[in-house]
Design a protein around this motif. Structure first.
Motif, mmCIF file in Angstrom:
data_model
loop_
_atom_site.group_PDB
_atom_site.id
_atom_site.type_symbol
_atom_site.label_atom_id
_atom_site.label_comp_id
_atom_site.label_asym_id
_atom_site.label_seq_id
_atom_site.Cartn_x
_atom_site.Cartn_y
_atom_site.Cartn_z
ATOM 1 N N HIS A 167 -5.005 4.229 12.191
ATOM 2 C CA HIS A 167 -4.216 5.241 13.573
ATOM 3 C C HIS A 167 -3.070 5.276 12.567
ATOM 4 O O HIS A 167 -2.329 6.155 13.477
ATOM 5 N N ALA A 168 -2.756 4.456 12.080
ATOM 6 C CA ALA A 168 -1.824 4.490 11.022
ATOM 7 C C ALA A 168 -1.494 6.413 10.106
ATOM 8 O O ALA A 168 0.064 6.899 9.925
ATOM 9 N N PRO A 198 -7.083 0.079 11.715
ATOM 10 C CA PRO A 198 -5.471 0.254 11.557
ATOM 11 C C PRO A 198 -4.709 1.194 10.925
ATOM 12 O O PRO A 198 -4.019 1.705 10.804
ATOM 13 N N ILE A 208 1.820 -2.007 7.763
ATOM 14 C CA ILE A 208 0.848 -0.629 8.137
ATOM 15 C C ILE A 208 1.866 0.914 8.225
ATOM 16 O O ILE A 208 0.577 2.115 8.095
ATOM 17 N N LEU A 214 -2.928 -5.988 7.042
ATOM 18 C CA LEU A 214 -3.561 -5.127 8.406
ATOM 19 C C LEU A 214 -3.027 -5.070 9.273
ATOM 20 O O LEU A 214 -2.829 -3.677 10.609
ATOM 21 N N GLY A 215 -3.194 -6.308 9.317
ATOM 22 C CA GLY A 215 -1.489 -6.686 10.769
ATOM 23 C C GLY A 215 -0.348 -6.648 10.947
ATOM 24 O O GLY A 215 0.140 -6.447 12.489
ATOM 25 N N PRO A 254 3.130 -4.859 11.233
ATOM 26 C CA PRO A 254 3.861 -2.993 11.515
ATOM 27 C C PRO A 254 3.909 -2.367 10.787
ATOM 28 O O PRO A 254 3.767 -1.386 10.735
#
Length: 277
Positions: free
Chosen positions: A146-147, A143, A115, A109-110, A112
Motif C-alpha cells: 500500500h505504501a 503495508p 513505511i 511495518l506499522g 507511518p
C-alpha cells in the motif's frame, strides 16, 4: 476566485504530490486557478526545478493538445543511503530476536513514517514503468504494498492462503516453498486482477524466493506478467534462489541466536536501481 502566485505554487505542488503518475493538463490548472496557460507553464517550471533539486521527484511534460504534466516520485541517493543505513541499524537491535531465530518487524511495518519512506524508495525504483497493479501475500507485505501503491497511484492485490466468501470466485494454485520445500496454496479472487495486467510483486522478507515464485505462477493464470519484484529484506541463502531479478532495501546476513547478534547490510537497491546506475 483568483489565486496569488504563491498560493498557486503551493496548491499545484500539493495536487501533483497527491496524484503521482497521473497526466494533468495545463487546462485543468488554468481553470482551477483562473490563470493563463503561460503563467501555469512558468509555475510548473519552478515546481519541476525545485522537485529535482530537492530530490522530491520529477515532472515529465507531455506536449500537444492532449498533453500536460506527470509527477514521478524519486528519492535522492544521499537520502536513500541514509534511510537504508538507519533501517539496518534498527533491524540489528538484539531485542528483535524471537525464538527460532525470527525477527520482530511489526513495529517498523506499522510506523507511518518508516513505511512511507520504504514505499517511496521502492516506488522510486519503478517510477515511470508500465505497472497496472501491485501484488503481495497477506499479511506483512500489505503495508509495504500500500505504501508503494500510494506513490505509484495503482491498486493493490492481496493473495491469501485460503479463500474468503466475501471475495467471490477465486483462482488457486499450489507451489513449493523455497525454504521449507513444503507444498502451499495461494488464492486470489478472479475480480482482483484484469487479464493481461503488468504487476509489481512485493514481499516483506525473501529467503529462497518461493513466495515470489508462487505469485509468478498465479499471474500466469490471469495471463498477467511481472513488471518487477520489490523486497524489503532479503536473507542470505546458501541454495540457489528461485528468482533473480529483484530489488531489495536491506540484506540479512546472519542471525546468531546464542549471542543475539544480527548482521544486516545494504541490499541491492543501488546496484539494481537504474536511477543510480
Amino acid at each position: 476566485m483568483k489565486f496569488r502566485r504563491s498560493e498557486r505554487l503551493i496548491d499545484m505542488t500539493h495536487y501533483l504530490l497527491e496524484h503521482p503518475q497521473q497526466l494533468v493538463s495545463l487546462t485543468f490548472f488554468a481553470e482551477r486557478y483562473g490563470s493563463a496557460k503561460s503563467s501555469i507553464s512558468e509555475d510548473l517550471s519552478i515546481v519541476k526545478e525545485t522537485f529535482e533539486q530537492r530530490g522530491i521527484g520529477s515532472l515529465q511534460t507531455i506536449p500537444g493538445a492532449a498533453g500536460g504534466v506527470k509527477y514521478f516520485p524519486k528519492v535522492g541517493e544521499m537520502e536513500a543511503r541514509q534511510f537504508i543505513a538507519g533501517l539496518c541499524e534498527q533491524i540489528e537491535n538484539p531485542e528483535r530476536l524471537l525464538p527460532g531465530g525470527y525477527l520482530y518487524m511489526m513495529d517498523l511495518l506499522g510506523h507511518p513514517q518508516v513505511i512511507h519512506q520504504v514505499g517511496k524508495l521502492l516506488a522510486s525504483a519503478y517510477a515511470g514503468m508500465d505497472i497496472d497493479a501491485i501484488m503481495t501475500v497477506a499479511t506483512k507485505g500489505i503495508p509495504i504494498a500500500h505504501a508503494i501503491a500510494s506513490h505509484l497511484n495503482v491498486p493493490v492485490v492481496v493473495v491469501r492462503r485460503d479463500s474468503k466468501v466475501t471475495e467471490g470466485p477465486t483462482v488457486s494454485i499450489n507451489y513449493v516453498s523455497g525454504s521449507t520445500k513444503r507444498i502451499q496454496t495461494m488464492v486470489l479472487a478472479k475480480r482482483s486482477l484484469k487479464e493481461g495486467s503488468k504487476v509489481l510483486l512485493v514481499d516483506d522478507f525473501m529467503k529462497a524466493g518461493g513466495t515470489i515464485n508462487g505469485m509468478i505462477s498465479l499471474l500466469a493464470e490471469f495471463n498477467a506478467s511481472v513488471a518487477g519484484i520489490a523486497v524489503l529484506v532479503e536473507a542470505e541463502h546458501d541454495e540457489e534462489r528461485l528468482v533473480e531479478d529483484y530489488i531489495s532495501l536491506v540484506k540479512l546476513q546472519d542471525v546468531n541466536v546464542r549471542t543475539s547478534a544480527i548482521s544486516v547490510v545494504e541490499g541491492n537497491y543501488f546496484s539494481k536501481n537504474i536511477q543510480f546506475s
